[in-house]
Motif scaffolding. Structure first.
Motif, PDB file in Angstrom:
ATOM      1  N   LEU A 106       0.823  -1.209   0.000  1.00  0.00           N
ATOM      2  CA  LEU A 106       0.000   0.000   0.000  1.00  0.00           C
ATOM      3  C   LEU A 106       0.861   1.265   0.000  1.00  0.00           C
ATOM      4  O   LEU A 106       0.550   2.240  -0.703  1.00  0.00           O
ATOM      5  N   THR A 107       1.926   1.256   0.768  1.00  0.00           N
ATOM      6  CA  THR A 107       2.811   2.423   0.806  1.00  0.00           C
ATOM      7  C   THR A 107       3.445   2.666  -0.556  1.00  0.00           C
ATOM      8  O   THR A 107       3.489   3.797  -1.042  1.00  0.00           O
ATOM      9  N   GLU A 108       3.918   1.615  -1.180  1.00  0.00           N
ATOM     10  CA  GLU A 108       4.533   1.741  -2.506  1.00  0.00           C
ATOM     11  C   GLU A 108       3.516   2.225  -3.538  1.00  0.00           C
ATOM     12  O   GLU A 108       3.826   3.090  -4.379  1.00  0.00           O
ATOM     13  N   LEU A 109       2.303   1.715  -3.474  1.00  0.00           N
ATOM     14  CA  LEU A 109       1.253   2.178  -4.397  1.00  0.00           C
ATOM     15  C   LEU A 109       0.946   3.658  -4.161  1.00  0.00           C
ATOM     16  O   LEU A 109       0.762   4.415  -5.115  1.00  0.00           O
ATOM     17  N   GLY A 110       0.905   4.068  -2.905  1.00  0.00           N
ATOM     18  CA  GLY A 110       0.684   5.482  -2.602  1.00  0.00           C
ATOM     19  C   GLY A 110       1.785   6.358  -3.163  1.00  0.00           C
ATOM     20  O   GLY A 110       1.527   7.436  -3.707  1.00  0.00           O
ATOM     21  N   LEU A 111       3.029   5.888  -3.054  1.00  0.00           N
ATOM     22  CA  LEU A 111       4.158   6.655  -3.586  1.00  0.00           C
ATOM     23  C   LEU A 111       4.086   6.779  -5.106  1.00  0.00           C
ATOM     24  O   LEU A 111       4.317   7.849  -5.661  1.00  0.00           O
ATOM     25  N   ARG A 112       3.757   5.688  -5.758  1.00  0.00           N
ATOM     26  CA  ARG A 112       3.748   5.706  -7.232  1.00  0.00           C
ATOM     27  C   ARG A 112       2.529   6.402  -7.819  1.00  0.00           C
ATOM     28  O   ARG A 112       2.632   7.048  -8.862  1.00  0.00           O
ATOM     29  N   LEU A 113       1.380   6.247  -7.188  1.00  0.00           N
ATOM     30  CA  LEU A 113       0.137   6.761  -7.774  1.00  0.00           C
ATOM     31  C   LEU A 113      -0.306   8.106  -7.203  1.00  0.00           C
ATOM     32  O   LEU A 113      -1.252   8.693  -7.709  1.00  0.00           O
TER      33      LEU A 113
END
Length: 192
Positions: A106-113
């Motif tokens: 979830l953190t990585e998705l937040g960073l990318r999106l």
């Protein structure tokens, strides 16, 4: 703007030293003043919606998650989300622990999106339907965000919050969308 420093006996105005009384920059001071002015200009122009995405403290995203292509990462999230729903509300280390795999994803998705390269439709397509969609008309929801760095969005019109649960409504990732375009992503933590 006046920037002064003391040389022991008198205060010296940096701009006066660098530019001089004639208003023309002295060559020998260009290397000092130009970077200084660039920093000030950068700080003044980065306000508003160009904020960075919030990263939870102490999060360590493993390299294997970091390197996954976006489509694979979103597929992995959807699989874990479904598995999470099937496991019920009982605490599960795989999902609920700080620095768990679901937390990392979830953190990585937040960073990318979490930027204006993506639309609300893109987020829904990649992550599935949000657990909640809220607007600024929902005062109970916006009150939770009021003390965060996202409080400047609370007074805006046409703002939606796409909420994706990590640990239910206690801790979640959300995307702030204005007029259908992602502005940023952030986290809400209940700290219970």
């Amino acid at each position: 703007m006046v920037c002064c420093f003391s040389n022991g006996f008198k205060h010296v105005n940096i701009l006066q030293v660098c530019i001089g009384d004639a208003g023309v920059m002295r060559k020998e001071y260009k290397f000092i003043l130009l970077p200084f002015l660039w920093i000030i200009f950068s700080l003044l122009t980065t306000s508003g919606y160009s904020e960075t995405t919030y990263i939870p403290p102490g999060i360590r995203i493993p390299e294997e998650i970091n390197k996954l292509p976006l489509e694979e990462l979103s597929k992995k999230y959807q699989e874990m989300r479904e598995k999470r729903k099937q496991s019920g509300t009982k605490w599960n280390k795989e999902f609920d622990n700080w620095n768990s795999q679901l937390h990392h994803i979830l953190t990585e998705l937040g960073l990318r999106l979490g930027n204006s390269s993506y639309s609300k439709a893109d987020i829904k397509e990649l992550l599935g339907a949000p657990d909640l969609i809220k607007t600024n008309e929902d005062k109970d929801f916006t009150q939770r965000l009021y003390l965060s760095s996202d409080s400047n969005f609370i007074k805006e019109k046409n703002v939606e919050y796409l909420v994706y649960y990590w640990r239910g409504s206690h801790d979640f990732l959300y995307f702030i969308c204005k007029d259908g375009v992602v502005q940023k992503s952030s986290w809400y933590f209940a700290y219970e």
